[in-house]
Write a protein that holds these residues in place. Sequence first.
Motif, PDB file in Angstrom:
ATOM      1  N   TYR A  68       0.861  -1.187   0.000  1.00 29.61           N
ATOM      2  CA  TYR A  68       0.000   0.000   0.000  1.00 29.61           C
ATOM      3  C   TYR A  68       0.891   1.228   0.000  1.00 29.61           C
ATOM      4  CZ  TYR A  68      -3.291   3.520   1.686  1.00 29.61           C
ATOM      5  OH  TYR A  68      -4.044   4.648   1.829  1.00 29.61           O
ATOM      6  N   TYR A  69       0.574   2.177  -0.860  1.00 32.22           N
ATOM      7  CA  TYR A  69       1.334   3.420  -0.968  1.00 32.22           C
ATOM      8  C   TYR A  69       0.512   4.561  -0.370  1.00 32.22           C
ATOM      9  CZ  TYR A  69       3.623   0.513  -4.499  1.00 32.22           C
ATOM     10  OH  TYR A  69       4.250  -0.513  -5.174  1.00 32.22           O
ATOM     11  N   PRO A  70       0.720   4.880   0.906  1.00 36.10           N
ATOM     12  CA  PRO A  70      -0.123   5.893   1.538  1.00 36.10           C
ATOM     13  C   PRO A  70       0.235   7.340   1.208  1.00 36.10           C
ATOM     14  CG  PRO A  70       1.326   4.907   3.171  1.00 36.10           C
ATOM     15  CD  PRO A  70       1.559   4.182   1.873  1.00 36.10           C
ATOM     16  N   HIS A  71       1.507   7.639   0.990  1.00 34.93           N
ATOM     17  CA  HIS A  71       1.910   9.027   0.795  1.00 34.93           C
ATOM     18  C   HIS A  71       2.767   9.198  -0.451  1.00 34.93           C
ATOM     19  CE1 HIS A  71       1.666   9.929   5.429  1.00 34.93           C
ATOM     20  NE2 HIS A  71       0.544   9.448   4.926  1.00 34.93           N
ATOM     21  N   LEU A  72       2.434  10.193  -1.232  1.00 33.25           N
ATOM     22  CA  LEU A  72       3.291  10.676  -2.305  1.00 33.25           C
ATOM     23  C   LEU A  72       3.109  12.184  -2.330  1.00 33.25           C
ATOM     24  CD1 LEU A  72       5.230  10.260  -4.671  1.00 33.25           C
ATOM     25  CD2 LEU A  72       3.215  10.072  -6.155  1.00 33.25           C
ATOM     26  N   LEU A  73       4.179  12.897  -2.001  1.00 29.40           N
ATOM     27  CA  LEU A  73       4.121  14.352  -1.924  1.00 29.40           C
ATOM     28  C   LEU A  73       5.307  14.947  -2.660  1.00 29.40           C
ATOM     29  CD1 LEU A  73       3.665  13.025   1.139  1.00 29.40           C
ATOM     30  CD2 LEU A  73       3.029  15.346   1.627  1.00 29.40           C
ATOM     31  N   VAL A  74       5.063  16.040  -3.367  1.00 31.93           N
ATOM     32  CA  VAL A  74       6.120  16.801  -4.015  1.00 31.93           C
ATOM     33  C   VAL A  74       5.807  18.272  -3.770  1.00 31.93           C
ATOM     34  CG1 VAL A  74       7.240  17.378  -6.211  1.00 31.93           C
ATOM     35  CG2 VAL A  74       6.490  15.027  -5.783  1.00 31.93           C
ATOM     36  N   LEU A  75       6.815  19.032  -3.383  1.00 29.56           N
ATOM     37  CA  LEU A  75       6.603  20.467  -3.190  1.00 29.56           C
ATOM     38  C   LEU A  75       5.945  21.053  -4.434  1.00 29.56           C
ATOM     39  CD1 LEU A  75       9.919  21.716  -1.510  1.00 29.56           C
ATOM     40  CD2 LEU A  75       7.648  21.588  -0.454  1.00 29.56           C
ATOM     41  N   PRO A  76       4.968  21.938  -4.273  1.00 31.17           N
ATOM     42  CA  PRO A  76       4.243  22.479  -5.439  1.00 31.17           C
ATOM     43  C   PRO A  76       5.151  23.046  -6.531  1.00 31.17           C
ATOM     44  CG  PRO A  76       3.107  23.078  -3.424  1.00 31.17           C
ATOM     45  CD  PRO A  76       4.400  22.416  -3.011  1.00 31.17           C
ATOM     46  N   GLU A  77       6.216  23.731  -6.156  1.00 32.18           N
ATOM     47  CA  GLU A  77       7.085  24.331  -7.173  1.00 32.18           C
ATOM     48  C   GLU A  77       7.914  23.292  -7.939  1.00 32.18           C
ATOM     49  OE1 GLU A  77       9.137  25.201  -3.122  1.00 32.18           O
ATOM     50  OE2 GLU A  77       7.094  24.936  -3.888  1.00 32.18           O
ATOM     51  N   TYR A  78       7.900  22.033  -7.495  1.00 34.52           N
ATOM     52  CA  TYR A  78       8.636  20.966  -8.183  1.00 34.52           C
ATOM     53  C   TYR A  78       7.692  19.944  -8.836  1.00 34.52           C
ATOM     54  CZ  TYR A  78      12.892  22.726  -6.071  1.00 34.52           C
ATOM     55  OH  TYR A  78      13.948  23.526  -5.724  1.00 34.52           O
ATOM     56  N   GLN A  79       6.402  20.176  -8.749  1.00 37.71           N
ATOM     57  CA  GLN A  79       5.444  19.258  -9.358  1.00 37.71           C
ATOM     58  C   GLN A  79       5.486  19.375 -10.872  1.00 37.71           C
ATOM     59  OE1 GLN A  79       1.641  19.943  -7.452  1.00 37.71           O
ATOM     60  NE2 GLN A  79       2.418  19.302  -5.459  1.00 37.71           N
ATOM     61  N   ARG A  80       5.046  18.311 -11.541  1.00 33.63           N
ATOM     62  CA  ARG A  80       4.993  18.229 -13.010  1.00 33.63           C
ATOM     63  C   ARG A  80       6.378  18.279 -13.657  1.00 33.63           C
ATOM     64  NH1 ARG A  80      -0.120  18.080 -14.551  1.00 33.63           N
ATOM     65  NH2 ARG A  80      -1.708  18.952 -13.196  1.00 33.63           N
ATOM     66  N   GLN A  81       7.361  17.767 -12.918  1.00 33.13           N
ATOM     67  CA  GLN A  81       8.725  17.695 -13.451  1.00 33.13           C
ATOM     68  C   GLN A  81       9.261  16.265 -13.414  1.00 33.13           C
ATOM     69  OE1 GLN A  81      11.337  20.890 -12.019  1.00 33.13           O
ATOM     70  NE2 GLN A  81       9.514  22.009 -11.382  1.00 33.13           N
ATOM     71  N   GLY A  82       8.369  15.295 -13.165  1.00 33.67           N
ATOM     72  CA  GLY A  82       8.763  13.895 -13.190  1.00 33.67           C
ATOM     73  C   GLY A  82       9.237  13.336 -11.852  1.00 33.67           C
ATOM     74  N   ILE A  83       9.249  14.146 -10.817  1.00 34.43           N
ATOM     75  CA  ILE A  83       9.753  13.687  -9.516  1.00 34.43           C
ATOM     76  C   ILE A  83       8.807  12.664  -8.889  1.00 34.43           C
ATOM     77  CG2 ILE A  83      10.298  14.419  -7.155  1.00 34.43           C
ATOM     78  CD1 ILE A  83      11.326  17.089  -8.441  1.00 34.43           C
ATOM     79  N   GLY A  84       7.523  12.959  -8.865  1.00 35.32           N
ATOM     80  CA  GLY A  84       6.553  12.011  -8.312  1.00 35.32           C
ATOM     81  C   GLY A  84       6.550  10.695  -9.075  1.00 35.32           C
ATOM     82  N   ARG A  85       6.633  10.787 -10.389  1.00 35.79           N
ATOM     83  CA  ARG A  85       6.652   9.576 -11.229  1.00 35.79           C
ATOM     84  C   ARG A  85       7.889   8.730 -10.921  1.00 35.79           C
ATOM     85  NH1 ARG A  85       3.384   8.501 -14.949  1.00 35.79           N
ATOM     86  NH2 ARG A  85       2.745  10.652 -15.221  1.00 35.79           N
ATOM     87  N   GLU A  86       9.032   9.381 -10.740  1.00 30.97           N
ATOM     88  CA  GLU A  86      10.264   8.648 -10.427  1.00 30.97           C
ATOM     89  C   GLU A  86      10.188   8.004  -9.049  1.00 30.97           C
ATOM     90  OE1 GLU A  86      13.962   6.890 -10.938  1.00 30.97           O
ATOM     91  OE2 GLU A  86      12.680   7.838 -12.439  1.00 30.97           O
ATOM     92  N   ILE A  87       9.622   8.700  -8.090  1.00 39.13           N
ATOM     93  CA  ILE A  87       9.452   8.124  -6.752  1.00 39.13           C
ATOM     94  C   ILE A  87       8.572   6.881  -6.843  1.00 39.13           C
ATOM     95  CG2 ILE A  87       8.405   8.478  -4.483  1.00 39.13           C
ATOM     96  CD1 ILE A  87       9.377  11.421  -4.668  1.00 39.13           C
ATOM     97  N   MET A  88       7.429   6.989  -7.534  1.00 46.43           N
ATOM     98  CA  MET A  88       6.537   5.834  -7.673  1.00 46.43           C
ATOM     99  C   MET A  88       7.221   4.691  -8.413  1.00 46.43           C
ATOM    100  SD  MET A  88       3.784   6.088  -6.011  1.00 46.43           S
ATOM    101  CE  MET A  88       3.045   4.591  -6.644  1.00 46.43           C
ATOM    102  N   LYS A  89       7.964   5.007  -9.456  1.00 44.67           N
ATOM    103  CA  LYS A  89       8.685   3.975 -10.216  1.00 44.67           C
ATOM    104  C   LYS A  89       9.625   3.199  -9.306  1.00 44.67           C
ATOM    105  CE  LYS A  89      12.291   3.908 -13.595  1.00 44.67           C
ATOM    106  NZ  LYS A  89      13.072   4.733 -14.516  1.00 44.67           N
ATOM    107  N   ARG A  90      10.353   3.928  -8.474  1.00 44.28           N
ATOM    108  CA  ARG A  90      11.300   3.266  -7.572  1.00 44.28           C
ATOM    109  C   ARG A  90      10.583   2.429  -6.520  1.00 44.28           C
ATOM    110  NH1 ARG A  90      16.748   6.188  -7.222  1.00 44.28           N
ATOM    111  NH2 ARG A  90      16.835   7.259  -9.218  1.00 44.28           N
ATOM    112  N   LEU A  91       9.506   2.946  -5.969  1.00 44.18           N
ATOM    113  CA  LEU A  91       8.753   2.171  -4.985  1.00 44.18           C
ATOM    114  C   LEU A  91       8.156   0.919  -5.638  1.00 44.18           C
ATOM    115  CD1 LEU A  91       6.920   5.015  -3.031  1.00 44.18           C
ATOM    116  CD2 LEU A  91       8.589   3.404  -2.077  1.00 44.18           C
ATOM    117  N   MET A  92       7.497   1.097  -6.769  1.00 44.05           N
ATOM    118  CA  MET A  92       6.849  -0.034  -7.431  1.00 44.05           C
ATOM    119  C   MET A  92       7.851  -1.088  -7.879  1.00 44.05           C
ATOM    120  SD  MET A  92       3.929   2.062  -9.513  1.00 44.05           S
ATOM    121  CE  MET A  92       3.232   0.603 -10.291  1.00 44.05           C
TER     122      MET A  92
END
Length: 136
Positions: A68-92
Motif C-alpha cells: 500500500y502506498y499511503p503518501h506521495l508528496l512533491v513540493l508544489p514548485e517541483y510538481q509536473r517535473q517527473g519527480i513524483g513519477r520517479e518516486i513511484m517507479k522506484r517504490l513499485m
Amino acid sequence: MRVTYRTTKSLPKKQLLKLYRAVNWSAAKRPSRLLRAIARSHSVVTAWVNGSLVGLGNAICDEALVVYYPHLLVLPEYQRQGIGREIMKRLMNRYRGFHQHMLVAESKAAGFYRGCGFKRAGKTVPMWIFKGTEHG
C-alpha cells in the motif's frame, strides 16, 4: 536541475514538516506521529534538490502479497517535473513481484496514477475512518 533520490527513513523534521505543510496534509499537525509513521514504513523514497527535501513517497506492506502506498508528496514548485513519477517507479520496482499494489488517489491525481499503471479497483468502494479534513 539535478534531483537526487534516497531511500532513508531518517529525515530532518523541519524539512519533512515543510513538505507536508506545503501540500496541506493534516499529518503535519501531528509531527511526532508523522516522523514515527515514516520511520516505520516498509520503504521510503525521497527526492532532494541542493540538499532540500522536495518529494517523498512511502510504502507499507505484508512482505509477501500486498503493498500500500499511503503518501506521495512533491513540493508544489517541483510538481509536473517527473519527480513524483520517479518516486513511484522506484517504490513499485521494489515490490514488482507482489500480487496487489494499492493506493487511494484524490480524483485530481487519478490520471497521474493511471500513468503509473494503476486502474480503478473493479467495483470496489474505498472506505476509511479519517481524522483529517483535506480530502473532503
